[in-house]
Design an enzyme around this catalytic site. Sequence first.
Site, PDB file in Angstrom:
ATOM      1  N   ASN A  29       0.887  -1.167   0.000  1.00  0.00           N
ATOM      2  CA  ASN A  29       0.000   0.000   0.000  1.00  0.00           C
ATOM      3  C   ASN A  29       0.926   1.218   0.000  1.00  0.00           C
ATOM      4  O   ASN A  29       1.576   1.501   1.007  1.00  0.00           O
ATOM      5  CB  ASN A  29      -0.847  -0.043   1.256  1.00  0.00           C
ATOM      6  CG  ASN A  29      -2.096   0.799   1.218  1.00  0.00           C
ATOM      7  OD1 ASN A  29      -2.803   0.885   2.206  1.00  0.00           O
ATOM      8  ND2 ASN A  29      -2.412   1.438   0.100  1.00  0.00           N
ATOM      9  N   ASN A  93      -6.620  10.417  -0.417  1.00  0.00           N
ATOM     10  CA  ASN A  93      -6.713   9.296  -1.342  1.00  0.00           C
ATOM     11  C   ASN A  93      -6.056   9.647  -2.671  1.00  0.00           C
ATOM     12  O   ASN A  93      -5.798  10.816  -2.977  1.00  0.00           O
ATOM     13  CB  ASN A  93      -8.179   8.927  -1.593  1.00  0.00           C
ATOM     14  CG  ASN A  93      -8.854   8.348  -0.369  1.00  0.00           C
ATOM     15  OD1 ASN A  93      -8.297   7.508   0.318  1.00  0.00           O
ATOM     16  ND2 ASN A  93     -10.066   8.797  -0.099  1.00  0.00           N
ATOM     17  N   CYS A 102      -5.646   5.803   7.574  1.00  0.00           N
ATOM     18  CA  CYS A 102      -5.083   4.710   6.790  1.00  0.00           C
ATOM     19  C   CYS A 102      -4.154   3.925   7.704  1.00  0.00           C
ATOM     20  O   CYS A 102      -3.160   4.470   8.196  1.00  0.00           O
ATOM     21  CB  CYS A 102      -4.333   5.242   5.577  1.00  0.00           C
ATOM     22  SG  CYS A 102      -3.552   3.952   4.589  1.00  0.00           S
ATOM     23  N   GLY A 103      -4.464   2.666   7.943  1.00  0.00           N
ATOM     24  CA  GLY A 103      -3.688   1.860   8.877  1.00  0.00           C
ATOM     25  C   GLY A 103      -2.277   1.581   8.396  1.00  0.00           C
ATOM     26  O   GLY A 103      -1.317   1.612   9.183  1.00  0.00           O
ATOM     27  N   ASN A 104      -2.119   1.276   7.113  1.00  0.00           N
ATOM     28  CA  ASN A 104      -0.762   1.128   6.575  1.00  0.00           C
ATOM     29  C   ASN A 104      -0.069   2.478   6.513  1.00  0.00           C
ATOM     30  O   ASN A 104       1.120   2.610   6.790  1.00  0.00           O
ATOM     31  CB  ASN A 104      -0.816   0.501   5.177  1.00  0.00           C
ATOM     32  CG  ASN A 104      -1.220  -0.951   5.205  1.00  0.00           C
ATOM     33  OD1 ASN A 104      -0.810  -1.710   6.061  1.00  0.00           O
ATOM     34  ND2 ASN A 104      -2.059  -1.345   4.253  1.00  0.00           N
ATOM     35  N   ASN A 186     -12.779   4.867   9.478  1.00  0.00           N
ATOM     36  CA  ASN A 186     -13.254   5.018   8.109  1.00  0.00           C
ATOM     37  C   ASN A 186     -14.125   3.804   7.789  1.00  0.00           C
ATOM     38  O   ASN A 186     -14.079   2.782   8.485  1.00  0.00           O
ATOM     39  CB  ASN A 186     -12.088   5.188   7.122  1.00  0.00           C
ATOM     40  CG  ASN A 186     -11.099   4.042   7.176  1.00  0.00           C
ATOM     41  OD1 ASN A 186     -11.214   3.133   7.986  1.00  0.00           O
ATOM     42  ND2 ASN A 186     -10.093   4.076   6.323  1.00  0.00           N
ATOM     43  N   ASN A 219     -14.974   1.385   1.701  1.00  0.00           N
ATOM     44  CA  ASN A 219     -13.974   0.478   1.167  1.00  0.00           C
ATOM     45  C   ASN A 219     -14.583  -0.922   1.222  1.00  0.00           C
ATOM     46  O   ASN A 219     -15.376  -1.224   2.120  1.00  0.00           O
ATOM     47  CB  ASN A 219     -12.709   0.517   2.018  1.00  0.00           C
ATOM     48  CG  ASN A 219     -12.147   1.929   2.127  1.00  0.00           C
ATOM     49  OD1 ASN A 219     -11.608   2.471   1.186  1.00  0.00           O
ATOM     50  ND2 ASN A 219     -12.289   2.538   3.302  1.00  0.00           N
ATOM     51  N   GLU A 243     -10.423   0.210  -2.551  1.00  0.00           N
ATOM     52  CA  GLU A 243     -10.460   1.386  -1.686  1.00  0.00           C
ATOM     53  C   GLU A 243     -11.172   2.553  -2.372  1.00  0.00           C
ATOM     54  O   GLU A 243     -10.995   2.775  -3.577  1.00  0.00           O
ATOM     55  CB  GLU A 243      -9.040   1.817  -1.302  1.00  0.00           C
ATOM     56  CG  GLU A 243      -8.360   0.876  -0.326  1.00  0.00           C
ATOM     57  CD  GLU A 243      -7.171   1.539   0.348  1.00  0.00           C
ATOM     58  OE1 GLU A 243      -7.312   2.674   0.829  1.00  0.00           O
ATOM     59  OE2 GLU A 243      -6.097   0.907   0.394  1.00  0.00           O
ATOM     60  N   CYS A 252      -4.591  -2.953   2.781  1.00  0.00           N
ATOM     61  CA  CYS A 252      -5.344  -1.897   3.461  1.00  0.00           C
ATOM     62  C   CYS A 252      -5.343  -2.237   4.943  1.00  0.00           C
ATOM     63  O   CYS A 252      -5.900  -3.265   5.346  1.00  0.00           O
ATOM     64  CB  CYS A 252      -6.765  -1.803   2.926  1.00  0.00           C
ATOM     65  SG  CYS A 252      -7.795  -0.574   3.774  1.00  0.00           S
ATOM     66  N   THR A 254      -6.660  -0.544   7.763  1.00  0.00           N
ATOM     67  CA  THR A 254      -7.964  -0.488   8.426  1.00  0.00           C
ATOM     68  C   THR A 254      -8.879  -1.571   7.869  1.00  0.00           C
ATOM     69  O   THR A 254      -9.713  -2.124   8.592  1.00  0.00           O
ATOM     70  CB  THR A 254      -8.608   0.898   8.237  1.00  0.00           C
ATOM     71  OG1 THR A 254      -8.595   1.256   6.857  1.00  0.00           O
ATOM     72  CG2 THR A 254      -7.876   1.959   9.048  1.00  0.00           C
TER      73      THR A 254
END
Length: 313
Positions: A29, A93, A102-104, A186, A219, A243, A252, A254
């Site tokens: 990602n 985005n 965004c977790g990553n 999100n 997403n 996404e 992704c 999250t």
Amino acid sequence: MSMREPEHHTDVLPALSGLAFTKGHGTGNDFILISDPDNRRDILPTQVASLCDRHLGIGADGLIRAIRSETLAEGRDVLDGHPEAEWFMDYRNGDGSVSEMCGNGVRVFVHFLVSQGLVSLADGDALTIGTRAGVKVVSRSAAGYSVDMGPWEFLFPEQAHERALDSIVDASLEVPRPGLSVDMGNPHTVVALSEATELDQLDLQRSPVVDPVPEHGTNVEFVLPSDPLVNDGVGTIRMRVHERGVGETLSCGTGACAAVVATRHWAGGASARRWDVQVPGGTVSVRFVTGPDGREHVVLEGPAALVAEGTLV
């Protein structure tokens, strides 16, 4: 696979001449990262889309600006309750739209702050980061970085608590499939598949159709549980994701959290000390803890890498 239109590229990129950037990713990602501590260089949505275009720009799933929380209205709101959150992750985005989290991206963001000498973070130490989904506490770990993603919620709780499935998704499957929508700061809609061939042959070049669709879009994660689901205390699932504002991405963060939440729910609360989520770009791990607020929090752990630096011409 981008949903962006390219006609504006030649018009907007020259205005960014001289801008320094770093390229990084978390399990594939990928992000363009920009250091702007004093919030002096807001980047327009069209400029973000141009930079993130994989043919006419640098190419990325999103853009992250590193700014001090005190310089942004959303950051000052975060500081009211968390004065330690010096840094704010301004995430966009790939199509230029603003995203909550965004977790990553937050792992890569912290790795970027460390590499730029903006923070120091030894193994085991933690850093509080401001985001549009509230603060996220990021710790350095053996696997890279561990993030307390905060509490999760069902987006349509009255249906989920009845163990009904609240969303129907069409992604060029032979028949629509039931899904479950989860809020991880999100929105996500998770769909379970039963065969590896279904997961492998999904057409995610266009947005899946979700009904009902969450207020701000969603997403969409397609998940294949392992068999057995839990082995030696570790649960395993495979996942692909579409996404919002981007298209299919290799990972992704999250979404991985939401996928585990939904899978555990469908499995009747299956217990595992850790869940491994296999995505096209690698593997991230998810576990559940009791947060300081007494609620169940989701912790995401995985690698972060910086791969290039440059200056726009």
